[in-house]
Design a protein around this motif. Structure first.
Motif, PDB file in Angstrom:
ATOM      1  N   ARG A  37      -2.047-121.585 -42.748  1.00  0.00           N
ATOM      2  CA  ARG A  37      -2.345-121.620 -44.174  1.00  0.00           C
ATOM      3  C   ARG A  37      -1.709-122.860 -44.804  1.00  0.00           C
ATOM      4  N   ASN A  38      -1.933-123.051 -46.104  1.00  0.00           N
ATOM      5  CA  ASN A  38      -1.310-124.170 -46.823  1.00  0.00           C
ATOM      6  C   ASN A  38       0.224-124.061 -46.672  1.00  0.00           C
ATOM      7  N   PRO A  39       0.855-125.020 -45.985  1.00  0.00           N
ATOM      8  CA  PRO A  39       2.293-124.867 -45.720  1.00  0.00           C
ATOM      9  C   PRO A  39       3.161-124.899 -46.973  1.00  0.00           C
ATOM     10  N   LYS A  40       2.714-125.653 -47.988  1.00  0.00           N
ATOM     11  CA  LYS A  40       3.513-125.704 -49.229  1.00  0.00           C
ATOM     12  C   LYS A  40       3.559-124.329 -49.876  1.00  0.00           C
ATOM     13  N   GLU A  41       2.377-123.678 -49.946  1.00  0.00           N
ATOM     14  CA  GLU A  41       2.334-122.335 -50.547  1.00  0.00           C
ATOM     15  C   GLU A  41       3.159-121.352 -49.722  1.00  0.00           C
ATOM     16  N   GLY A  42       3.055-121.487 -48.409  1.00  0.00           N
ATOM     17  CA  GLY A  42       3.802-120.590 -47.514  1.00  0.00           C
ATOM     18  C   GLY A  42       5.308-120.747 -47.707  1.00  0.00           C
ATOM     19  N   MET A  43       5.779-121.987 -47.730  1.00  0.00           N
ATOM     20  CA  MET A  43       7.223-122.231 -47.854  1.00  0.00           C
ATOM     21  C   MET A  43       7.731-121.734 -49.208  1.00  0.00           C
ATOM     22  N   LYS A  44       6.942-121.987 -50.249  1.00  0.00           N
ATOM     23  CA  LYS A  44       7.339-121.549 -51.600  1.00  0.00           C
ATOM     24  C   LYS A  44       7.448-120.024 -51.649  1.00  0.00           C
ATOM     25  N   GLU A  45       6.440-119.357 -51.070  1.00  0.00           N
ATOM     26  CA  GLU A  45       6.429-117.888 -51.102  1.00  0.00           C
ATOM     27  C   GLU A  45       7.660-117.322 -50.392  1.00  0.00           C
ATOM     28  N   ILE A  46       7.999-117.924 -49.257  1.00  0.00           N
ATOM     29  CA  ILE A  46       9.169-117.423 -48.506  1.00  0.00           C
ATOM     30  C   ILE A  46      10.443-117.571 -49.332  1.00  0.00           C
ATOM     31  N   THR A  47      10.602-118.729 -49.986  1.00  0.00           N
ATOM     32  CA  THR A  47      11.841-118.938 -50.762  1.00  0.00           C
ATOM     33  C   THR A  47      11.918-117.977 -51.952  1.00  0.00           C
ATOM     34  N   GLU A  48      10.753-117.495 -52.405  1.00  0.00           N
ATOM     35  CA  GLU A  48      10.762-116.554 -53.531  1.00  0.00           C
ATOM     36  C   GLU A  48      11.058-115.122 -53.075  1.00  0.00           C
ATOM     37  N   ILE A  49      10.596-114.769 -51.874  1.00  0.00           N
ATOM     38  CA  ILE A  49      10.817-113.391 -51.385  1.00  0.00           C
ATOM     39  C   ILE A  49      12.275-113.198 -50.965  1.00  0.00           C
ATOM     40  N   ILE A  50      12.815-114.208 -50.290  1.00  0.00           N
ATOM     41  CA  ILE A  50      14.147-114.076 -49.677  1.00  0.00           C
ATOM     42  C   ILE A  50      15.221-114.672 -50.578  1.00  0.00           C
ATOM     43  N   LYS A  51      16.272-113.896 -50.794  1.00  0.00           N
ATOM     44  CA  LYS A  51      17.386-114.371 -51.630  1.00  0.00           C
ATOM     45  C   LYS A  51      18.307-115.307 -50.833  1.00  0.00           C
ATOM     46  N   GLY A  52      18.453-115.042 -49.537  1.00  0.00           N
ATOM     47  CA  GLY A  52      19.384-115.819 -48.703  1.00  0.00           C
ATOM     48  C   GLY A  52      18.797-117.161 -48.283  1.00  0.00           C
ATOM     49  N   ASP A  53      19.488-117.808 -47.350  1.00  0.00           N
ATOM     50  CA  ASP A  53      19.114-119.158 -46.924  1.00  0.00           C
ATOM     51  C   ASP A  53      17.769-119.191 -46.185  1.00  0.00           C
ATOM     52  N   VAL A  54      16.951-120.166 -46.560  1.00  0.00           N
ATOM     53  CA  VAL A  54      15.652-120.371 -45.912  1.00  0.00           C
ATOM     54  C   VAL A  54      15.635-121.791 -45.337  1.00  0.00           C
ATOM     55  N   SER A  55      15.607-121.894 -44.024  1.00  0.00           N
ATOM     56  CA  SER A  55      15.589-123.217 -43.389  1.00  0.00           C
ATOM     57  C   SER A  55      14.160-123.751 -43.340  1.00  0.00           C
ATOM     58  N   LEU A  56      13.967-124.937 -43.929  1.00  0.00           N
ATOM     59  CA  LEU A  56      12.673-125.628 -43.898  1.00  0.00           C
ATOM     60  C   LEU A  56      12.911-126.983 -43.247  1.00  0.00           C
ATOM     61  N   GLU A  57      12.051-127.324 -42.293  1.00  0.00           N
ATOM     62  CA  GLU A  57      12.341-128.482 -41.436  1.00  0.00           C
ATOM     63  C   GLU A  57      11.609-129.750 -41.871  1.00  0.00           C
ATOM     64  N   VAL A  58      12.315-130.875 -41.795  1.00  0.00           N
ATOM     65  CA  VAL A  58      11.668-132.174 -42.052  1.00  0.00           C
ATOM     66  C   VAL A  58      10.784-132.523 -40.846  1.00  0.00           C
ATOM     67  N   VAL A  59       9.800-133.402 -41.093  1.00  0.00           N
ATOM     68  CA  VAL A  59       8.970-133.850 -39.960  1.00  0.00           C
ATOM     69  C   VAL A  59       9.079-135.365 -39.754  1.00  0.00           C
ATOM     70  N   SER A  60       9.785-136.044 -40.665  1.00  0.00           N
ATOM     71  CA  SER A  60      10.064-137.463 -40.434  1.00  0.00           C
ATOM     72  C   SER A  60      11.135-137.576 -39.363  1.00  0.00           C
TER      73      SER A  60
END
Ligand code: E4P
Length: 220
Positions: A37-60
């Protein structure tokens, strides 16, 4: 020990979060790609559901690219931890982002020296991949024990985030060593919940209650 879920799957995240089990989430480009799915929407949704730390990885893979992406990822939420690879540029980015107050998870750790260097660079988490070491005939759990000893010897605040976990015994062993965090695929967390004697016990309780109810007609 903290439990993170190693997935970008929203359904699984909601399922285990509703049980109160999740202290955080780890994702990587492969896990996001799996969702399709759209990764931006996915990452945003995860950070909203979870209160704790959410690791999101760079690709550069270059320093400046990692800094730019790290700052962009951080805009998804204050709980975002920027994940950078264990490379020279990754450590330099770790140093800069950590100094700017952005927490960093250094990923793709396969040796105690890599973990030591990542801690020196200011990482909040190091992610040793134990399953991938087991896959090539090395003992992944030994790496966790070595890192634990080194971090304890020098009182590093960096947390050991056990990654590439393949089965429940990995979790028990990591907990016995005193690892700070395990990040688990949903299937492993599901297996940890279950025991055949629980199912057998529950069935027999329900059958006995049914007999009693049929005899007395009384409900709870
Ligand atoms: C987590 O941060 C890692 O990306 C993940 O645990 C890797 O697991 P794998 O070796 O099963 O892909």
């Amino acid at each position: 020990m903290k439990i993170f879920l190693d997935t970008a799957n929203i359904e699984s995240i909601r399922k285990f979060n509703d049980m109160g089990l999740l202290d955080g989430i780890t994702t990587n480009p492969s896990l996001l790609s799996k969702e399709g799915r759209n990764p931006k929407e996915g990452m945003k949704e995860i950070t909203e559901i979870i209160k704790g730390d959410v690791s999101l990885e760079v690709v550069s893979t270059d320093y400046m690219g990692m800094i730019t992406e790290g700052k962009r990822l951080r805009e998804y939420g204050n709980n975002v931890v920027v994940k950078v690879p264990m490379t020279s540029d990754g450590l330099k980015a770790c140093k800069t982002l950590s100094s700017d107050g952005i927490p960093v998870n250094v990923t793709l750790i396969f040796s105690p020296n890599q973990a030591l260097l990542a801690a020196k660079s200011g990482a909040k988490y190091v992610s040793p991949f134990i399953g991938r070491l087991d896959d090539i005939g090395q003992n992944g759990m030994n790496l966790i024990a070595e890192i634990k000893t080194i971090f304890s010897n020098y009182d590093f605040k960096t947390e050991i985030l056990v990654a590439s976990v393949r089965h429940p015994i990995h979790v028990v062993d990591a907990a016995k060593i005193g690892a700070d965090v395990v990040t688990l695929p949903p299937a492993v967390l599901d297996k940890m919940l279950k025991h055949p004697l629980t199912d057998i016990g529950l069935n027999s309780f329900l059958e006995d209650w049914k007999k009693l109810h049929e005899k007395t007609g009384i409900d709870i």
